[in-house]
Design an enzyme around this catalytic site. Structure first.
Site, mmCIF file in Angstrom:
data_model
loop_
_atom_site.group_PDB
_atom_site.id
_atom_site.type_symbol
_atom_site.label_atom_id
_atom_site.label_comp_id
_atom_site.label_asym_id
_atom_site.label_seq_id
_atom_site.Cartn_x
_atom_site.Cartn_y
_atom_site.Cartn_z
ATOM 1 C CD GLU B 60 -1.790 -2.270 1.112
ATOM 2 O OE1 GLU B 60 -0.874 -2.777 1.789
ATOM 3 O OE2 GLU B 60 -2.680 -3.195 0.648
ATOM 4 C CG HIS B 129 -11.838 -7.043 5.136
ATOM 5 N ND1 HIS B 129 -11.115 -7.386 5.948
ATOM 6 C CD2 HIS B 129 -11.471 -7.263 3.707
ATOM 7 C CE1 HIS B 129 -10.020 -8.182 4.966
ATOM 8 N NE2 HIS B 129 -10.362 -8.006 3.915
HETATM 9 C C1 LIG Z 1 -2.232 -4.962 3.974
HETATM 10 C C2 LIG Z 1 -3.348 -5.617 3.020
HETATM 11 N N1 LIG Z 1 -3.556 -5.206 1.847
HETATM 12 C C3 LIG Z 1 -4.683 -5.896 1.217
HETATM 13 C C4 LIG Z 1 -5.199 -6.962 1.584
HETATM 14 C C5 LIG Z 1 -6.123 -8.115 0.720
HETATM 15 N N2 LIG Z 1 -5.431 -9.123 0.578
HETATM 16 C C6 LIG Z 1 -5.971 -10.240 1.383
HETATM 17 S S1 LIG Z 1 -5.039 -11.526 0.636
HETATM 18 C C7 LIG Z 1 -4.095 -10.809 -0.366
HETATM 19 C C8 LIG Z 1 -3.135 -11.318 -0.983
HETATM 20 C C9 LIG Z 1 -2.130 -12.052 -0.542
HETATM 21 O O1 LIG Z 1 -1.261 -12.810 -0.993
HETATM 22 P P1 LIG Z 1 -0.181 -13.673 -0.485
HETATM 23 O O2 LIG Z 1 0.611 -12.698 0.543
HETATM 24 O O3 LIG Z 1 0.597 -14.344 -1.646
HETATM 25 O O4 LIG Z 1 -0.875 -14.961 0.136
HETATM 26 P P2 LIG Z 1 -2.008 -15.845 -0.032
HETATM 27 O O5 LIG Z 1 -3.337 -15.186 0.100
HETATM 28 O O6 LIG Z 1 -1.729 -16.285 -1.599
HETATM 29 O O7 LIG Z 1 -1.841 -16.890 0.811
HETATM 30 C C10 LIG Z 1 -4.925 -9.497 -0.460
HETATM 31 C C11 LIG Z 1 -4.212 -8.426 -1.358
HETATM 32 C C12 LIG Z 1 -4.948 -7.342 3.103
HETATM 33 N N3 LIG Z 1 -5.465 -8.312 3.670
HETATM 34 N N4 LIG Z 1 -3.974 -6.692 3.645
#
Ligand SMILES: Cc1ncc(C[n+]2csc(CCOP(=O)(O)OP(=O)(O)O)c2C)c(N)n1
Ligand SMILES: Cc1ncc(C[n+]2csc(CCOP(=O)(O)OP(=O)(O)O)c2C)c(N)n1
Ligand SMILES: [Mg+2]
Ligand SMILES: [Mg+2]
Lengths: 366, 326, 366, 326
Positions: B60, B129
């Site tokens: 972000e 959220h």
């Molecule tokens: C700081 C933040 N930004 C955005 C989100 C929304 N979000 C939830 S999971 C995710 C993707 C995460 O990807 P990764 O780190 O590869 O973990 P995975 O979900 O694939 O296990 C996002 C963008 C969030 N939870 N927290």
């Protein structure tokens, strides 16, 4: 010499032991008691069945959104099983399999999924941290925990989990750096499941591997086949040893795949094709481990059938218990619990007003 | 024109502005190929290409900092924070740079960035959220903050925000994303400008101030009250910063009573400023203290209790009756 | 192979050309026109003299605190001189020498130092960014600028400056990652001056070098002797070429030393000893470059004397002009300028009230 | 005991609590060897060692996140943000974790962290070094925020904060660090507890509310007013969250008039909440609207104009007279 290569530790290895067909490089298979092997397998299966059940509950509106673990069971169970009970488990939000290994009660998860804060309750003496939703922010807590433990004279290590996407966050960087500067015994487990929601690994970062990011901090990095429970376990054990003996952190990249949607709110067909998924289904971590166990005679078809039945019953019982519990949780009051150790007078006033059907604001006449 | 949901109306405004002005670009997590997790940026990457609809790494602060840079080089970035609850990871870029770059350079640099972020409870989502912390941005000099209350307002406010030469935080009430449809006409028909509130219902007995997802609930409460003979004038703020306090005060000078609704927590919430301004602008006409109908001073509980947390029409009407009876 | 070294680009070089005695490895000395060499030298001297003058002004209360460049002149002038005028200079707060090379007027700096926002005014067509005080946060702007330029069809590159301490910030990580993922032509110049206020480089991070942090992003890194203007310049040129030809970022670590206090508010004797400083004084970047220029016959004692006089006069004139300007800047009004493109009605009201001697708040009767 | 400056009083409180409780540790940028850039942690590393007085890498989010972890493992970390204007780099750790960890774990984890940060203008510092954005933290459920107004209050408030089982943001008015000395007695003598305001001057005509660096200016204004026959009761808030609104309202019910002073910008500032609470708690006794004497809605200008930005005794007295004449 005016122009010369800089000297620094830049070796990062890749490890794989158990292949897609369930054949292992037996020399490298770690020594693990049979019952633990079977327990690991059962944990993986239970996590997958639990997701399948939850998906149904979610689709019928009984619970809210959650993040399935499907496909990443080896990466989680392989690593967490290297930890002692007195060590710390610092998860993100997708570590159901690791949670089950650590003894988290499915009832708590379901209550959480059903939207009750009570599902997040932790016993004071548990060494599991709550789900961390803001991506990439929990690793720093692992660093703080073990650093504190050392100041208190305790030798505890922490294992913290996060995804490929999380490596882009500044907090990942700060956590790795703090851990290295303060010689913290933290095992950083990156589950590189190829996607951060819709964004593929290749657009998340340009380094050839995630493991090599360790070099930026003078930390040991290693990449493993994340669908290979033995490779995951061996790397985790080495990291745990390094943590305990040298008080140094390790970064483990588990190369794996999320076979299901990101969360139940997600439709992966928008950003990846079935072909790719099919390719990865071939590499299923549970199947290959199952084959190996079968070949060793540690499980058989009948045993697996019984195991599946037990798991189904266990999950069913957990849901029943959760439903019953939910019936007892309808009041507005608990919203005010645990904001502070003691309710402030103002919060008490707001609670009373809301319990009387008013808005929390409002006045008192002069 | 068609009846659109708020998601569609925002999507339309983005597409139109991107067609109109080549400098408008979108960036954020999952905004491109995925079309946004709420589908707000659906199909935009197909029309405008991945150069103008940019899927970013998951960071972000990176998104905000890069947006500040892009704006200084002449673009009009519209970054998305996936949820307002995650905007805090980029908070320092907003506070320390976005809000001040024009001021710091004495007008030498412009940063016309529109930071879109869904906020608010009501969609059965996970922790973080469901936040409603607009005060973090309304108390930041150099930032404008707007909150639409329906599809039509979303469309015109977003157009106004993108054309604004200064940074705007665009709060999207996610509970209204698909809650109802509205006929979305040409922007010319909609005189919404940043900094102006609108009277959504005329009334003589009491002024009811709301915005975003609370507006429909305030309207509902007003209807209930009317059945009981109380005519509430309902003001839709639309812009929280700069606040159109004169419009509110003018109404209260007529009605003598005021109730403010928001889902943010009570203490130091937006209602405090509104109450203070009403007192300043209508003191001698005030028949009762301004009542604030808000969330309590706790985080939004997990979703099973979020509706208990949120002000509803009943609690709003209750507060209005108490104010009438003061 | 079950256990093998991972393949990725891990080579990082170290470059030095001009030694402490002013002797160069002539083969590696870059081709630079004589007048530019002298201009570079003059810029370095001017920056140092400017600091000395500012220190006096600060001690007598005429200006506020500032961050001296003393010791880092080669790192700045060596790198910035590889940039074209149409490229972007994205500084932190200590880049006075680079500013002078880019043509920043000492009057503006002094007005800023004297506490007037007007000193920060930038021409709309300048390609210099304002000072960035929050450590580590400005590199992202460089990434955004060049990425935008490309979308607008322009080939512009950016050079951004920061310290060793700044590499610990999450924003450094995010900026490097974005630059690499988006193929941004950004030159990241880290002035490793060994300290972040009181915290030495060794406690800032555990990687053997800062240059190797580039590996985490699939970016080219290089370390140079930061007190060697030629090494700095050659590395910067290579980085600029890579930016222009391949649209790829580079991380340059300039190993240098801050000879003075962190800012005028700092007392370095609290955290480092004179011995260490003395050792680094031997490596003074201006002296060694001066020796080389002398040996080449590009400057001589008389020329330097004249240069010093000119610089003294120039700085004196700048301060006089600043003092005169300050006399014209006493009103409360400018506080409200440039908050927005247009003053909002509320801000206009607040300004009027303050100009009348009231507090900005206050009411209007109903 | 000795006459101490506020810097010395804070240093004393830290040393005493560290002696009393082994779990108290300090961490931050330059807090160790350097003793803090304001010398607040002077000599502590000598007495308590670098295990308990920890110089960290330059990373605010890291400092906050590690503090959260340390607290969960049983320590009582007292991290320092070098200036409140840089706390935004760690804002998400404060908002998303520190303020909620107890709540999220239903009491299973405690996070007794005291985040010290100097705030406010008046020391001729650079941009970002003069901020006053307490609302960012007072509007955050789960966080307490305190602001001392002198050496004695600083000492006792800090002791209370460190002993508090919950996270406390400790705002240090840097303009008062060395502005005056006070006799600092044993904490037992000082009944300051978190959540309680204090009457610093009795008065019957008007209630003047202030805190931090504005308190001395409010006291000065009260003296001027007294010369003109107006007796102001001066309330020192000390805690902004939870706000002791009842103490303020009780005073206003006696005086009928209220003026609030703070250096934060006007709109959505702390004064709004105080004004709203006063209206709620003393409506029928109010003779005039609550007047807010604050900074304008701009960033603190560079230091040549910071005193023009800041409320001073004259502007405060002016506002009080206007309130009296309403
Ligand atoms: C700081 C933040 N930004 C955005 C989100 C929304 N979000 C939830 S999971 C995710 C993707 C995460 O990807 P990764 O780190 O590869 O973990 P995975 O979900 O694939 O296990 C996002 C963008 C969030 N939870 N927290
Ligand atoms: C985000 C942030 N935190 C803290 C500070 C206070 N501060 C100013 S300079 C500095 C040290 C910076 O060290 P480094 O990056 O090595 O640059 P140098 O000053 O040595 O050039 C600190 C801690 C700041 N300006 N910004
Ligand atoms: Mg992933
Ligand atoms: Mg440095």
């Amino acid at each position: 010499m005016p122009r010369e290569p800089l000297q620094f530790e830049s070796r990062v290895e890749r490890l794989s032991i158990l292949d897609e067909d369930g054949k292992a490089d037996e020399e490298l298979v770690p020594e693990i008691p049979d019952d633990l092997l079977v327990r690991g397998y059962r944990t993986m299966v239970k996590a997958r069945r639990f997701d399948q059940r939850r998906l149904k509950l979610q689709r019928s509106g009984r619970i809210g959104t959650f993040a399935p673990v499907n496909g990443q069971e080896a990466a989680q169970v392989g690593t967490i099983s290297a930890l002692d009970e007195t060590d710390w488990f610092v998860p993100s939000y997708r570590e159901t399999a690791a949670h089950f290994w650590r003894g988290t009660d499915p009832k708590d998860i379901l209550l959480y999924d059903a939207g009750y804060n009570e599902g997040g309750a932790l016993a004071e003496d548990s060494r599991t941290l709550p789900l961390a939703v803001p991506v990439g922010t929990q690793m720093l807590h692992a660093v703080g925990i073990v650093h504190a433990a050392r100041l208190l004279g305790e030798e505890e290590i922490a294992m913290t989990y996060f995804g490929d996407g999380a490596t882009s966050q500044g907090d990942f960087h700060e956590a790795m750096n703090f851990a290295s500067v303060f010689d913290c015994p933290v095992v950083f487990v990156c589950q590189n499941n190829q996607y951060a929601i819709s964004v593929p690994r290749s657009r998340q970062t340009r380094s050839e591997t995630l493991a090599q990011k360790a070099i930026a901090y003078g930390v040991t990095g290693i990449q493993v086949d994340g669908n290979d429970i033995f490779a995951c376990h061996v790397a985790a054990r080495e990291a745990v040893d390094r943590a305990r003996n040298e008080s140094r952190p390790t970064l483990i990249e588990c190369v794996t795949y999320r076979l299901e949607m990101h969360t139940t709110a997600d439709d992966p067909s928008r950003y990846r094709d079935e072909e790719e998924v099919a390719k990865w289904r071939q590499r299923d971590p549970i199947e290959r481990f199952g084959k190996w166990l079968m070949a060793r005679g540690l499980v058989d078809d009948k045993g697996i059938e019984r195991m599946e039945e037990e798991i189904t019953d266990e999950i069913q019982a957990a849901w029943k218990a959760t439903e019953a519990r939910i019936e007892t949780l309808k009041d507005v009051g608990p919203m005010f619990d645990h904001v502070f150790a003691e309710l402030t007078p103002e919060l008490a006033r707001q609670r009373a007003r809301m319990q009387d059907g008013h808005s929390p604001g409002g006045w008192k006449d002069g | 024109m068609a009846e659109l949901t708020m998601v569609e109306a925002i999507n339309l405004a983005l597409a139109e502005e991107m067609r109109r002005d080549e400098r408008v670009v979108i960036l954020g997590e999952d905004v491109g190929v995925d079309g946004g997790i709420f589908r707000v940026t659906k199909d935009l990457i197909e029309e405008f290409g991945e150069e103008r609809v940019i899927d970013t790494p998951l960071a972000e602060s990176g998104i905000m900092g890069v947006s500040v840079g892009m704006a200084m080089r002449g673009l009009r970035p519209v970054p998305e924070m996936q949820f307002s609850g995650f905007s805090y990871l980029g908070f320092h870029q907003i506070e320390s740079h976005l809000s001040r770059m024009r001021w710091r350079t004495q007008g030498g640099r412009q940063v016309p960035v529109v930071v879109r972020m869904p906020y608010g409870a009501g969609v059965r989502a996970l922790e973080h959220h469901s936040e409603s912390r607009e005060v973090f941005y309304t108390h930041m000099p150099g930032i404008k903050l707007v909150v639409p209350s329906g599809p039509r307002a979303a469309r015109t406010l977003l157009v106004a925000a993108i054309r604004d030469p200064d940074p705007v935080v665009f709060f999207e009430p996610k509970a209204l994303y698909r809650a109802f449809r509205e006929e979305v006409s040409d922007e010319e028909d909609e005189p919404i400008t940043i900094g102006k509130a609108m009277i959504r219902r005329d009334g003589t007995d009491l002024t009811l101030v709301a915005y975003g997802a609370m507006l429909p609930r305030a309207m509902e409460a007003a209807k209930t009250l009317a059945d009981g003979g109380i005519e509430a004038e309902v003001i839709d703020l639309l812009t929280l910063s700069p606040l159109d306090h004169e419009a509110i005060a003018a109404s209260v000078r007529r009605t003598g009573r005021c109730v403010v609704v928001h889902e943010a927590p009570l203490s130091y919430g937006p209602g405090a400023e509104i109450a203070a301004r009403v007192m300043e602008g209508a003191f001698l006409k005030l028949q009762a203290p301004v009542m604030r109908v808000t969330g309590p001073d706790v985080n939004v509980p997990y979703f099973a209790r979020e509706q208990l947390y949120l002000p509803d029409a009943e609690r709003i009407a209750d507060a209005c009756r108490a104010t009438m009876n003061y």
